[in-house]
Design an enzyme around this catalytic site. Structure first.
Site, PDB file in Angstrom:
ATOM      1  N   LYS A   1       0.821  -1.215   0.000  1.00 19.43           N
ATOM      2  CA  LYS A   1       0.000   0.000   0.000  1.00 19.43           C
ATOM      3  C   LYS A   1       0.853   1.262   0.000  1.00 19.43           C
ATOM      4  O   LYS A   1       0.458   2.274  -0.578  1.00 19.43           O
ATOM      5  CB  LYS A   1      -0.960   0.014   1.194  1.00 19.43           C
TER       6      LYS A   1
ATOM      7  N   LYS B   1     -10.671  -2.494  -4.073  1.00 19.21           N
ATOM      8  CA  LYS B   1     -11.501  -1.289  -4.195  1.00 19.21           C
ATOM      9  C   LYS B   1     -10.677  -0.119  -4.702  1.00 19.21           C
ATOM     10  O   LYS B   1     -11.198   0.798  -5.304  1.00 19.21           O
ATOM     11  CB  LYS B   1     -12.002  -0.838  -2.809  1.00 19.21           C
TER      12      LYS B   1
ATOM     13  N   LYS C   1      -4.200  -8.665  -6.423  1.00 16.98           N
ATOM     14  CA  LYS C   1      -5.530  -8.946  -5.869  1.00 16.98           C
ATOM     15  C   LYS C   1      -6.551  -7.909  -6.341  1.00 16.98           C
ATOM     16  O   LYS C   1      -6.197  -6.757  -6.596  1.00 16.98           O
ATOM     17  CB  LYS C   1      -5.459  -9.061  -4.338  1.00 16.98           C
TER      18      LYS C   1
HETATM   19  P1  TYM Z   1     -10.833  -4.678   3.515  1.00 23.09           P
HETATM   20  O1  TYM Z   1     -11.926  -3.700   3.519  1.00 23.09           O
HETATM   21  O2  TYM Z   1      -9.627  -4.406   2.686  1.00 23.09           O
HETATM   22  O3  TYM Z   1     -11.371  -6.105   3.122  1.00 23.09           O
HETATM   23  C1  TYM Z   1     -12.506  -6.665   3.758  1.00 23.09           C
HETATM   24  C2  TYM Z   1     -12.479  -8.183   3.640  1.00 23.09           C
HETATM   25  O4  TYM Z   1     -12.454  -8.555   2.267  1.00 23.09           O
HETATM   26  C3  TYM Z   1     -11.380  -9.451   2.031  1.00 23.09           C
HETATM   27  N1  TYM Z   1     -10.857  -9.207   0.694  1.00 23.09           N
HETATM   28  C4  TYM Z   1     -10.672 -10.165  -0.231  1.00 23.09           C
HETATM   29  N2  TYM Z   1     -10.878 -11.487  -0.197  1.00 23.09           N
HETATM   30  C5  TYM Z   1     -10.593 -12.185  -1.311  1.00 23.09           C
HETATM   31  N3  TYM Z   1     -10.109 -11.612  -2.455  1.00 23.09           N
HETATM   32  C6  TYM Z   1      -9.885 -10.294  -2.528  1.00 23.09           C
HETATM   33  N4  TYM Z   1      -9.437  -9.736  -3.655  1.00 23.09           N
HETATM   34  C7  TYM Z   1     -10.171  -9.500  -1.373  1.00 23.09           C
HETATM   35  N5  TYM Z   1     -10.083  -8.171  -1.102  1.00 23.09           N
HETATM   36  C8  TYM Z   1     -10.501  -8.017   0.163  1.00 23.09           C
HETATM   37  C9  TYM Z   1     -10.343  -9.113   3.093  1.00 23.09           C
HETATM   38  O5  TYM Z   1      -9.482 -10.196   3.327  1.00 23.09           O
HETATM   39  C10 TYM Z   1     -11.221  -8.791   4.273  1.00 23.09           C
HETATM   40  O6  TYM Z   1     -11.593  -9.986   4.953  1.00 23.09           O
HETATM   41  N6  TYM Z   1      -7.936  -5.047   7.399  1.00 23.09           N
HETATM   42  C11 TYM Z   1      -9.232  -5.575   7.030  1.00 23.09           C
HETATM   43  C12 TYM Z   1     -10.375  -4.950   7.791  1.00 23.09           C
HETATM   44  C13 TYM Z   1     -10.303  -5.173   9.252  1.00 23.09           C
HETATM   45  C14 TYM Z   1     -10.471  -6.391   9.958  1.00 23.09           C
HETATM   46  C15 TYM Z   1     -10.330  -6.081  11.323  1.00 23.09           C
HETATM   47  C16 TYM Z   1     -10.717  -7.701   9.545  1.00 23.09           C
HETATM   48  C17 TYM Z   1     -10.089  -4.212  10.201  1.00 23.09           C
HETATM   49  N7  TYM Z   1     -10.104  -4.771  11.425  1.00 23.09           N
HETATM   50  C18 TYM Z   1     -10.419  -7.092  12.319  1.00 23.09           C
HETATM   51  C19 TYM Z   1     -10.806  -8.688  10.527  1.00 23.09           C
HETATM   52  C20 TYM Z   1     -10.664  -8.375  11.874  1.00 23.09           C
HETATM   53  C21 TYM Z   1      -9.395  -5.434   5.523  1.00 23.09           C
HETATM   54  O7  TYM Z   1      -8.641  -5.932   4.787  1.00 23.09           O
HETATM   55  O8  TYM Z   1     -10.430  -4.759   5.048  1.00 23.09           O
END
Ligand code: TYM
Length: 332
Positions: A111, A197, A194
């Site tokens: 990132k 968004k 990957k």
């Molecule tokens: P975020 O918003 O980036 O993603 C949310 C969830 O979507 C999954 N994800 C994916 N899974 C498969 N393929 C992809 N291309 C893909 N893109 C996103 C992510 O693995 C995630 O499960 N850091 C976390 C948010 C968070 C969180 C937490 C999660 C904040 N605190 C505590 C668990 C526990 C995140 O990546 O958000």
């Protein structure tokens, strides 16, 4: 009953990756767990967000989660910034996690990109806040996509070091739940990146609010190779784009790679992409429709989130208060 915590950033429209890697797997877990589902707006601002857009996207994210089947009555749906415990515990964890641990985080490297000096310090300590999210509730299971695996290992390291440093068994170990054949959905333009968004290319992802024409066009244009589909999963080796599309199909159809290839092996991508687009439209259109319906009544969404925050705080506040006592803060 085990307690689950998971979160999603309101930093844009949720993608097919968020849906297949996370949200879709959350819904059935509600049957036999006590769940907290969190829209993590504190995490979102680790990269610049336009304030008005952030407000709007936060409500939209809540609407999408409700449309996908998150149950805010039996479980808890809330905004991270509404519960102070997250930031309070994150500060303590900033003082537990080691720089060496954070330096190994591949998501920070991805990132922050080439200009690391210009990244926010929030982006650097992002995983500490994530650990706080989970441990503030003593949650033990965390359903995420594959990209979050390393952050959850760090959350376990933080818990262990805290317990060791203060001579307690206070924070439990957490178990990552990385589920299904699409735990890592890749970009439609590049099978090694990957789906995200924040990818500048709109063609790289399916958004959960894309209309049927947009879905069909993006899938038609998705990068592939010239060979037909193999008849067995071993034939996907070294074919990242083919593997990605087969994984997406498998997750949507409720099968696995082998199941998809039994049906579609030997076909060219033209025919397979048509079937995939039709399946995507069938599964995603109802979600987009329900999201629109919910967003027509924002006051109801806000009420759900307010009630969720109260219930979340009732669990987290005593845990963070006890953490502060263990650390030795004078309570006056
Ligand atoms: P975020 O918003 O980036 O993603 C949310 C969830 O979507 C999954 N994800 C994916 N899974 C498969 N393929 C992809 N291309 C893909 N893109 C996103 C992510 O693995 C995630 O499960 N850091 C976390 C948010 C968070 C969180 C937490 C999660 C904040 N605190 C505590 C668990 C526990 C995140 O990546 O958000």
């Amino acid at each position: 009953m085990q307690r689950i915590f998971s979160g999603i950033q309101p930093s844009g429209i949720p993608t097919l990756g968020n849906y297949l890697g996370a949200i879709r797997n959350w819904v059935p877990l509600q049957r036999d767990h006590e769940c907290l589902w969190c829209v993590v707006d504190l995490h979102a601002i680790t990269a610049w967000q336009d304030p008005a857009a952030l407000t709007q996207q936060t409500r939209e994210m809540a609407a999408v989660l409700l449309a996908c089947g998150i149950d805010p009555d039996k479980h808890i749906l809330f905004l991270q910034s509404s519960v102070r415990a997250h930031a309070q515990l994150a500060w303590i964890f900033n003082c537990v996690a080691r720089l060496g641990w954070l330096n190994r985080m591949t998501q920070f490297k991805d990132k922050a990109g080439k200009d690391r000096e210009a990244a926010s310090s929030g982006l650097y300590v992002y995983p500490n806040l994530m650990a706080a999210d989970i441990h503030a509730y003593h949650a033990t299971r965390v359903p995420v996509g594959d990209d979050q695996r390393q952050h959850l290992e760090l959350a376990n390291d933080i818990a262990q070091k805290f317990n060791h440093d203060y001579g307690v068994e206070f924070f439990p170990a957490i178990e990552p739940l990385i589920l299904g054949p699409a735990a890592r959905v890749m970009s439609l333009r590049d099978g090694t990146k990957k789906m995200s968004k924040s990818d500048p290319s709109e063609q790289s992802r399916i958004n959960l609010n894309d209309d049927p024409d947009a879905i069909a066009l993006k899938i038609r244009r998705a990068k592939t190779d010239p060979e037909p589909l193999p008849s067995e999963p071993a034939g996907l080796e070294g074919r990242a784009e083919a593997r990605n599309l087969v994984g997406i199909y498998a997750a949507l159809a409720g099968t696995d790679h082998a199941g998809v290839l039994r049906e579609h092996g030997g076909k060219g991508f033209g025919a397979f992409k048509e079937a995939l687009a039709a399946l995507l439209v069938e599964k995603l259109s109802p979600i987009a429709g329900e999201t629109r319906r919910l967003l027509a009544d924002p006051a109801t969404i806000d009420r759900v989130l307010r009630a969720g925050a109260e219930r979340a705080a009732a669990i987290a506040d005593p845990i963070v208060a006890e953490t502060e006592r263990l650390v030795g803060f004078l309570r006056v």
